[in-house]
Enzyme design. Structure first.
Site, PDB file in Angstrom:
ATOM      1  N   HIS A 120       0.867  -1.180   0.000  1.00 46.59           N
ATOM      2  CA  HIS A 120       0.000   0.000   0.000  1.00 46.59           C
ATOM      3  C   HIS A 120       0.901   1.227   0.000  1.00 46.59           C
ATOM      4  CE1 HIS A 120      -3.817   2.088   1.820  1.00 46.59           C
ATOM      5  NE2 HIS A 120      -3.101   2.931   1.091  1.00 46.59           N
ATOM      6  N   HIS A 138       1.424   4.839  -2.389  1.00 47.40           N
ATOM      7  CA  HIS A 138       1.073   5.725  -3.508  1.00 47.40           C
ATOM      8  C   HIS A 138       2.357   6.382  -3.985  1.00 47.40           C
ATOM      9  CE1 HIS A 138      -3.284   5.493  -2.509  1.00 47.40           C
ATOM     10  NE2 HIS A 138      -2.796   5.274  -1.300  1.00 47.40           N
ATOM     11  N   HIS A 170      -9.447   0.972  -1.562  1.00 50.70           N
ATOM     12  CA  HIS A 170      -9.419   1.608  -0.250  1.00 50.70           C
ATOM     13  C   HIS A 170     -10.851   1.544   0.287  1.00 50.70           C
ATOM     14  CE1 HIS A 170      -5.576   3.202  -1.484  1.00 50.70           C
ATOM     15  NE2 HIS A 170      -5.456   4.011  -0.458  1.00 50.70           N
ATOM     16  N   GLU A 208     -11.399   3.155   5.708  1.00 53.57           N
ATOM     17  CA  GLU A 208     -10.382   4.052   6.287  1.00 53.57           C
ATOM     18  C   GLU A 208     -11.163   5.119   7.064  1.00 53.57           C
ATOM     19  OE1 GLU A 208      -8.234   6.444   3.405  1.00 53.57           O
ATOM     20  OE2 GLU A 208      -6.680   7.026   4.834  1.00 53.57           O
ATOM     21  N   ASP A 212       1.824   3.931   2.868  1.00 59.42           N
ATOM     22  CA  ASP A 212       0.792   4.790   2.264  1.00 59.42           C
ATOM     23  C   ASP A 212       1.404   5.957   1.479  1.00 59.42           C
ATOM     24  OD1 ASP A 212      -1.806   5.362   1.571  1.00 59.42           O
ATOM     25  OD2 ASP A 212      -2.445   6.062   3.543  1.00 59.42           O
ATOM     26  N   ASP A 213       1.709   7.051   2.160  1.00 63.49           N
ATOM     27  CA  ASP A 213       2.301   8.246   1.530  1.00 63.49           C
ATOM     28  C   ASP A 213       3.459   8.720   2.407  1.00 63.49           C
ATOM     29  OD1 ASP A 213       0.117   8.848  -0.613  1.00 63.49           O
ATOM     30  OD2 ASP A 213      -0.986   8.538   1.249  1.00 63.49           O
TER      31      ASP A 213
HETATM   32  N1  HPA Z   1      -6.646   7.264   1.200  1.00 67.27           N
HETATM   33  C1  HPA Z   1      -7.298   7.683   0.128  1.00 67.27           C
HETATM   34  N2  HPA Z   1      -6.684   8.223  -0.915  1.00 67.27           N
HETATM   35  C2  HPA Z   1      -5.367   8.339  -0.886  1.00 67.27           C
HETATM   36  C3  HPA Z   1      -4.640   7.911   0.192  1.00 67.27           C
HETATM   37  C4  HPA Z   1      -5.313   7.320   1.288  1.00 67.27           C
HETATM   38  O1  HPA Z   1      -4.735   6.888   2.297  1.00 67.27           O
HETATM   39  N3  HPA Z   1      -3.340   8.182  -0.100  1.00 67.27           N
HETATM   40  C5  HPA Z   1      -3.304   8.729  -1.327  1.00 67.27           C
HETATM   41  N4  HPA Z   1      -4.531   8.830  -1.818  1.00 67.27           N
HETATM   42 ZN    ZN Z   2      -3.677   4.773   0.473  1.00 70.12          ZN
END
Ligand code: HPA
Ligand code: ZN
Length: 327
Positions: free
Chosen positions: A16, A18, A192, A195, A272-273
């Site tokens: 996971h 991006h 996703h 969350e 994630d990011d």
């Molecule tokens: N959630 C939704 N969109 C996203 C995320 C995330 O964690 N990271 C980058 N785009």
């Molecule tokens: Zn994500």
């Protein structure tokens, strides 16, 4: 071997991630300068100081702004090379990378510019990698379908399609036709879900053919759903630092990752990011391990889950897991 050494050393997969979320401020400024793009922030420090988020949307606003510096194939290439170097240092053996073509095609950047920049970096790295095309769920299904069609010439290089961006109000069912078409074209499905959105979004994603759920932490509010996820061994790609930064949990000690593991869910840890949330995959492992008192067995389980949850062949999974078992 102490826990931190074990966490750093063991082979792991990242599932996971991006790629646009790996753009560190230093590289963002460098790319902005060479493309003549003006940023709202005067310095790397000022930009980093803006990384205070209250929820998913407050992050997305700044994340899309950051991605706007990317214009040429070389920009996508350099960003991907930087991530792969960082992942290798964390002993990531395999990584499945999300990219958001609509973030770029909406600005007039060709799909193939994005794809070739990222994919050439993957090829040159020699690492085990896969690409996952994510649709932006705040846009409409027609735009997602058009993006799916644009991806077809590059299908060999894309293992799955996914769904990201603003979750609440944009349920997976909005993209039912797109996912049906993607499955017919041979893509695997991820999404996703759970969350910020409710457990019902996780059910919808499963109904649309998702074989893995990204985040999914809100599944714990529905025990029947948890039973199904356990029974079907559906992997959940959890991102601890992201969840705390975006206020999904108030603090790391409040995170439900350990409870999820104990419930028998196939949980993995991911970043994630990482450029926006303060850490790469090892940082996520360390933060969760320390706040939640994870054991050596938990760490080994999480690493094993990451390979089992990946989209590589059974033979490759077995090779990675046997390497892991040497620790
Ligand atoms: N959630 C939704 N969109 C996203 C995320 C995330 O964690 N990271 C980058 N785009
Ligand atoms: Zn994500």
């Amino acid at each position: 071997m102490n826990l931190e050494t074990l966490i750093r050393a063991i082979p792991k997969a990242e599932l996971h991630l991006h790629i646009e979320g790996t753009l560190e401020p230093e590289l963002m400024f460098e790319i902005a300068r060479r493309n003549g793009v003006a940023l709202r922030y005067r310095s790397v420090d000022a930009l980093r100081r803006a990384y205070e988020f209250s929820d998913l949307q407050s992050f997305l606003d700044i994340y899309y702004e950051g991605a706007s510096v990317l214009r040429q194939e070389r920009d996508f290439y350099d960003m991907t090379v930087a991530y792969l170097r960082r992942a290798k240092a964390d002993n990531v053996r395999h990584t499945e990378i999300f990219f958001d073509p609509q973030t770029h095609t909406a600005r007039g950047i060709a799909f193939e510019t994005v794809f070739h920049g990222i994919n050439n970096a993957l090829r040159d790295s020699g690492m085990n990698t896969r690409l996952i095309l994510c649709f932006l769920r705040h846009l409409n299904a027609e735009s997602a379908m058009k993006t799916l069609e644009e991806s077809l010439p590059f299908r060999e290089g894309i293992v799955a399609v996914g769904l990201d961006s603003s979750e609440v109000g944009n349920p997976p069912s909005k993209f039912a036709a797109v996912f049906a078409r993607a499955q017919a074209e041979g893509f695997r499905i991820v999404a996703h879900a759970g969350e910020e959105g409710p457990p019902s979004y996780i059910r919808e994603a499963l109904d649309l053919g998702a074989s893995r759920i990204d985040h999914g932490v809100r599944c714990m509010e529905d025990s029947d759903l948890v039973d199904e996820l356990v029974r079907r061994k559906i992997p959940l790609t959890v991102c601890p630092l992201s969840n705390v930064k975006l206020g999904v949990f108030r603090s790391m000690t409040d995170h439900n990752l350990r409870t999820m593991l104990q419930r028998g869910l196939r949980v993995t840890i991911n970043s994630d990011d990482p450029a926006y949330f303060g850490g790469y995959i090892v940082d996520n492992f360390l933060a969760a391990a320390s706040a939640l008192a994870l054991t050596e067995d938990d760490i080994r389980r999480l690493a094993r889950n990451s390979f089992e949850a990946s989209f590589v062949s059974d033979a490759t999974k077995a090779r990675f897991i046997s390497e892991l078992n040497q620790y």
